[in-house]
Structures are given as structure tokens and as C-alpha cells.
Design a protein around this motif. Structure first.
Motif, PDB file in Angstrom:
ATOM      1  N   VAL A   1     -31.537 -36.455  71.382  1.00 60.44           N
ATOM      2  CA  VAL A   1     -31.975 -35.081  71.106  1.00 60.44           C
ATOM      3  C   VAL A   1     -31.998 -34.824  69.604  1.00 60.44           C
ATOM      4  O   VAL A   1     -32.952 -34.265  69.074  1.00 60.44           O
ATOM      5  N   GLY A   2     -30.957 -35.251  68.894  1.00 55.79           N
ATOM      6  CA  GLY A   2     -30.939 -35.080  67.448  1.00 55.79           C
ATOM      7  C   GLY A   2     -32.119 -35.766  66.784  1.00 55.79           C
ATOM      8  O   GLY A   2     -32.758 -35.204  65.892  1.00 55.79           O
ATOM      9  N   GLY A   3     -32.439 -36.976  67.238  1.00 53.98           N
ATOM     10  CA  GLY A   3     -33.593 -37.694  66.701  1.00 53.98           C
ATOM     11  C   GLY A   3     -34.899 -36.971  66.970  1.00 53.98           C
ATOM     12  O   GLY A   3     -35.798 -36.938  66.123  1.00 53.98           O
ATOM     13  N   GLN A   4     -35.014 -36.351  68.136  1.00 54.56           N
ATOM     14  CA  GLN A   4     -36.221 -35.591  68.464  1.00 54.56           C
ATOM     15  C   GLN A   4     -36.347 -34.356  67.572  1.00 54.56           C
ATOM     16  O   GLN A   4     -37.440 -34.005  67.125  1.00 54.56           O
ATOM     17  N   VAL A   5     -35.218 -33.697  67.304  1.00 56.76           N
ATOM     18  CA  VAL A   5     -35.244 -32.527  66.432  1.00 56.76           C
ATOM     19  C   VAL A   5     -35.621 -32.948  65.009  1.00 56.76           C
ATOM     20  O   VAL A   5     -36.413 -32.292  64.337  1.00 56.76           O
ATOM     21  N   LEU A   6     -35.083 -34.084  64.542  1.00 58.83           N
ATOM     22  CA  LEU A   6     -35.446 -34.609  63.226  1.00 58.83           C
ATOM     23  C   LEU A   6     -36.934 -34.932  63.178  1.00 58.83           C
ATOM     24  O   LEU A   6     -37.637 -34.554  62.239  1.00 58.83           O
ATOM     25  N   ALA A   7     -37.438 -35.636  64.201  1.00 58.86           N
ATOM     26  CA  ALA A   7     -38.853 -36.018  64.240  1.00 58.86           C
ATOM     27  C   ALA A   7     -39.766 -34.794  64.255  1.00 58.86           C
ATOM     28  O   ALA A   7     -40.889 -34.844  63.741  1.00 58.86           O
ATOM     29  N   ALA A   8     -39.287 -33.687  64.822  1.00 56.13           N
ATOM     30  CA  ALA A   8     -40.082 -32.454  64.864  1.00 56.13           C
ATOM     31  C   ALA A   8     -40.034 -31.696  63.532  1.00 56.13           C
ATOM     32  O   ALA A   8     -40.671 -30.651  63.386  1.00 56.13           O
ATOM     33  N   GLY A   9     -39.286 -32.223  62.566  1.00 54.09           N
ATOM     34  CA  GLY A   9     -39.204 -31.587  61.254  1.00 54.09           C
ATOM     35  C   GLY A   9     -38.312 -30.361  61.222  1.00 54.09           C
ATOM     36  O   GLY A   9     -38.461 -29.507  60.342  1.00 54.09           O
ATOM     37  N   LEU A  10     -37.356 -30.276  62.142  1.00 51.51           N
ATOM     38  CA  LEU A  10     -36.532 -29.073  62.270  1.00 51.51           C
ATOM     39  C   LEU A  10     -35.100 -29.240  61.765  1.00 51.51           C
ATOM     40  O   LEU A  10     -34.308 -28.305  61.838  1.00 51.51           O
ATOM     41  N   VAL A  11     -34.750 -30.421  61.256  1.00 48.49           N
ATOM     42  CA  VAL A  11     -33.398 -30.662  60.734  1.00 48.49           C
ATOM     43  C   VAL A  11     -33.401 -30.447  59.219  1.00 48.49           C
ATOM     44  O   VAL A  11     -34.263 -30.973  58.514  1.00 48.49           O
ATOM     45  N   ASP A  12     -32.446 -29.664  58.741  1.00 45.63           N
ATOM     46  CA  ASP A  12     -32.317 -29.401  57.309  1.00 45.63           C
ATOM     47  C   ASP A  12     -31.347 -30.355  56.628  1.00 45.63           C
ATOM     48  O   ASP A  12     -31.475 -30.640  55.438  1.00 45.63           O
ATOM     49  N   GLU A  13     -30.363 -30.831  57.399  1.00 48.04           N
ATOM     50  CA  GLU A  13     -29.274 -31.598  56.812  1.00 48.04           C
ATOM     51  C   GLU A  13     -28.764 -32.602  57.841  1.00 48.04           C
ATOM     52  O   GLU A  13     -28.731 -32.303  59.034  1.00 48.04           O
ATOM     53  N   VAL A  14     -28.374 -33.781  57.373  1.00 48.85           N
ATOM     54  CA  VAL A  14     -27.754 -34.796  58.228  1.00 48.85           C
ATOM     55  C   VAL A  14     -26.336 -35.009  57.727  1.00 48.85           C
ATOM     56  O   VAL A  14     -26.117 -35.304  56.553  1.00 48.85           O
ATOM     57  N   ARG A  15     -25.373 -34.829  58.629  1.00 52.34           N
ATOM     58  CA  ARG A  15     -23.972 -35.104  58.316  1.00 52.34           C
ATOM     59  C   ARG A  15     -23.506 -36.208  59.248  1.00 52.34           C
ATOM     60  O   ARG A  15     -23.824 -36.186  60.441  1.00 52.34           O
ATOM     61  N   MET A  16     -22.769 -37.137  58.707  1.00 48.02           N
ATOM     62  CA  MET A  16     -22.231 -38.206  59.541  1.00 48.02           C
ATOM     63  C   MET A  16     -20.842 -38.584  59.076  1.00 48.02           C
ATOM     64  O   MET A  16     -20.537 -38.527  57.887  1.00 48.02           O
ATOM     65  N   ASP A  17     -20.031 -38.929  60.063  1.00 51.59           N
ATOM     66  CA  ASP A  17     -18.706 -39.467  59.802  1.00 51.59           C
ATOM     67  C   ASP A  17     -18.809 -40.956  60.110  1.00 51.59           C
ATOM     68  O   ASP A  17     -18.884 -41.352  61.268  1.00 51.59           O
ATOM     69  N   VAL A  18     -18.869 -41.771  59.059  1.00 51.60           N
ATOM     70  CA  VAL A  18     -19.082 -43.209  59.214  1.00 51.60           C
ATOM     71  C   VAL A  18     -17.737 -43.900  59.404  1.00 51.60           C
ATOM     72  O   VAL A  18     -16.829 -43.766  58.579  1.00 51.60           O
ATOM     73  N   ILE A  19     -17.645 -44.644  60.511  1.00 56.06           N
ATOM     74  CA  ILE A  19     -16.406 -45.302  60.890  1.00 56.06           C
ATOM     75  C   ILE A  19     -16.528 -46.799  60.600  1.00 56.06           C
ATOM     76  O   ILE A  19     -17.559 -47.401  60.902  1.00 56.06           O
ATOM     77  N   PRO A  20     -15.491 -47.433  60.051  1.00 60.16           N
ATOM     78  CA  PRO A  20     -15.578 -48.848  59.701  1.00 60.16           C
ATOM     79  C   PRO A  20     -15.488 -49.758  60.928  1.00 60.16           C
ATOM     80  O   PRO A  20     -14.480 -50.412  61.182  1.00 60.16           O
ATOM     81  N   VAL A  21     -16.563 -49.769  61.703  1.00 59.95           N
ATOM     82  CA  VAL A  21     -16.690 -50.656  62.857  1.00 59.95           C
ATOM     83  C   VAL A  21     -18.169 -51.007  63.003  1.00 59.95           C
ATOM     84  O   VAL A  21     -19.038 -50.209  62.664  1.00 59.95           O
ATOM     85  N   VAL A  22     -18.438 -52.216  63.481  1.00 58.95           N
ATOM     86  CA  VAL A  22     -19.805 -52.660  63.769  1.00 58.95           C
ATOM     87  C   VAL A  22     -19.914 -52.849  65.274  1.00 58.95           C
ATOM     88  O   VAL A  22     -19.140 -53.615  65.854  1.00 58.95           O
ATOM     89  N   PHE A  23     -20.836 -52.140  65.911  1.00 57.07           N
ATOM     90  CA  PHE A  23     -21.040 -52.266  67.358  1.00 57.07           C
ATOM     91  C   PHE A  23     -22.023 -53.383  67.703  1.00 57.07           C
ATOM     92  O   PHE A  23     -21.922 -53.994  68.736  1.00 57.07           O
ATOM     93  N   GLY A  24     -23.020 -53.595  66.863  1.00 58.49           N
ATOM     94  CA  GLY A  24     -24.016 -54.623  67.160  1.00 58.49           C
ATOM     95  C   GLY A  24     -25.156 -54.116  68.021  1.00 58.49           C
ATOM     96  O   GLY A  24     -26.293 -54.516  67.849  1.00 58.49           O
ATOM     97  N   SER A  25     -24.867 -53.230  68.945  1.00 58.92           N
ATOM     98  CA  SER A  25     -25.895 -52.616  69.789  1.00 58.92           C
ATOM     99  C   SER A  25     -25.273 -51.392  70.447  1.00 58.92           C
ATOM    100  O   SER A  25     -24.066 -51.194  70.403  1.00 58.92           O
ATOM    101  N   GLY A  26     -26.120 -50.581  71.043  1.00 61.29           N
ATOM    102  CA  GLY A  26     -25.632 -49.376  71.702  1.00 61.29           C
ATOM    103  C   GLY A  26     -26.602 -48.235  71.558  1.00 61.29           C
ATOM    104  O   GLY A  26     -27.802 -48.435  71.450  1.00 61.29           O
ATOM    105  N   LYS A  27     -26.069 -47.011  71.524  1.00 65.93           N
ATOM    106  CA  LYS A  27     -26.883 -45.802  71.384  1.00 65.93           C
ATOM    107  C   LYS A  27     -26.991 -45.456  69.905  1.00 65.93           C
ATOM    108  O   LYS A  27     -25.983 -45.261  69.228  1.00 65.93           O
ATOM    109  N   ARG A  28     -28.220 -45.361  69.434  1.00 62.27           N
ATOM    110  CA  ARG A  28     -28.473 -45.163  68.011  1.00 62.27           C
ATOM    111  C   ARG A  28     -28.235 -43.722  67.568  1.00 62.27           C
ATOM    112  O   ARG A  28     -28.523 -42.781  68.303  1.00 62.27           O
ATOM    113  N   TYR A  29     -27.742 -43.567  66.353  1.00 59.12           N
ATOM    114  CA  TYR A  29     -27.477 -42.249  65.778  1.00 59.12           C
ATOM    115  C   TYR A  29     -28.727 -41.382  65.805  1.00 59.12           C
ATOM    116  O   TYR A  29     -28.668 -40.216  66.162  1.00 59.12           O
TER     117      TYR A  29
END
Length: 196
Positions: free
Chosen positions: A134-162
Motif C-alpha cells: 500500500v505504501g508503494g502504491q501511495v508513493l507511485a501515485a505521487g502522494l507521499v511527501d516524506e519517507v521515514r525508515m528505521d533501518v535494522i542491521p540484518v539482511v533478509f535476502g528475500s521477503g516483503k519489500r519496503y
């Protein structure tokens, strides 16, 4: 009108959950400190993380999530998380049978309708959009003003993308916030708008 912020905890390689839809250590930073983040007593963070996260949480008026997150959390038992006033759920299905119509949850079909409803409800407070599809869809629609992320020191390799299934380039400004907490790096980027 309040700004729209896409937010979530994320692995270094860009995932918000593993292939089994589990967050693994992505939220460990929320219980590895000695400063209570809320009244639950369950969330304790470093002072540095508290000083960044608590004021942000206090500004959120509405959170937008997808139906998947709503279903996984059982709708937070009808009480929005983290003291948020309202939750807007993007879904093509009606509210669950027996759902309390007085609960501050709003079910809408599509991200544009979700953002419009959320901004109406939030007034001048922030509209938070959960990272993921949903967040990606809102970004693609040009409706996101700011992206905030809490980056954790782990590598998943695969999964659900931010950013979910976003498949086009979106430019962000240089990060205007970079804060190192305990086992977390808090980042904030403004979304760059195309020149007219």
C-alpha cells in the motif's frame, strides 16, 4: 493539510518481513532500551530513539494500512495502534462481519481515496502510510511527501519489500535526518517532486 509520510522498520536490504511474513528482528530495537516509548511498558528504546520517535508518533493523526496488515493484527481489536486517532484500511472487501461500526477504522477502495479520507480525518496532523504494497502504491501515485525508515542491521535476502511492487524510479532528496539509535538507524527523506 498534514503531510503524508511512508514509514516502517526495514532490513538493510530493503525488506519489512521475511518470506514467511515474519518481521524477525526488525522490531527488537523497540525493546532493547530503558526509556518507555508508550504507556504499555512493553516498548522501551534508547533515549536517542525516544527523542526522535515519540515526537513523530505524537504528530500522527491517521495511519493508512492495507487489508493484509489489518487482518494480521486482528484490527488491533478496534483500537488504533500507538495512540493514533483513526486507521484507514485500503481494501476491496467490506469490514469484517461483526465489526464495531463505531471503531475509528475506515474501509476504502483504493489508495487515492484512502489518502483523501485520511487527510480529511487528520486535519493538520500527519498521515502515516505503512510501508509495503500500500505504501508503494501511495508513493507511485505521487502522494507521499516524506519517507521515514528505521533501518535494522540484518539482511533478509528475500521477503516483503519496503516499497512493495514499485517498479519505477522515484527520487528522494538527501536524508535530512540521520540518527543512530541502539541497533537501529533512523532516516528521513523528502520526496522530490518532478519539475513542472
Amino acid at each position: 493539510m498534514g503531510i503524508v509520510v511512508m514509514y516502517g522498520s526495514v532490513s538493510v536490504d530493503g525488506f519489512i518481513a521475511d518470506v514467511k511474513d515474519q518481521p524477525g528482528p526488525l522490531f527488537d530495537w523497540m525493546s532493547n532500551g530503558d526509556v518507555p516509548l508508550d504507556d504499555s511498558g512493553e516498548l522501551t528504546v534508547s533515549q536517542t530513539s525516544y527523542d526522535y520517535v515519540r515526537p513523530y508518533w505524537d504528530q500522527i493523526g491517521v495511519t493508512i494500512v492495507g487489508r493484509h496488515v489489518f487482518d494480521m493484527t486482528d484490527g488491533w481489536d478496534g483500537t488504533p495502534p500507538a495512540g493514533v486517532d483513526h486507521v484507514v484500511v485500503v481494501t476491496h472487501r467490506p469490514a469484517p462481519e461483526g465489526w464495531d461500526p463505531e471503531a475509528p477504522f475506515h474501509f476504502v477502495d483504493g489508495v487515492e481515496a484512502a489518502v483523501a479520507r485520511a487527510q480529511e480525518l487528520a486535519g493538520d496532523r500527519l498521515v502515516e502510510v505503512a510501508a509495503g504494497d500500500v505504501g508503494g502504491q501511495v508513493l507511485a501515485a505521487g502522494l507521499v511527501d516524506e519517507v521515514r525508515m528505521d533501518v535494522i542491521p540484518v539482511v533478509f535476502g528475500s521477503g516483503k519489500r519496503y516499497f512493495g511492487s514499485v517498479d519505477a524510479q522515484h527520487l528522494l532528496a538527501d536524508p535530512d535526518v540521520i540518527i543512530q539509535g541502539s541497533r537501529v538507524l533512523h532516516l528521513r527523506y523528502r520526496v522530490r517532486r518532478p519539475s513542472a
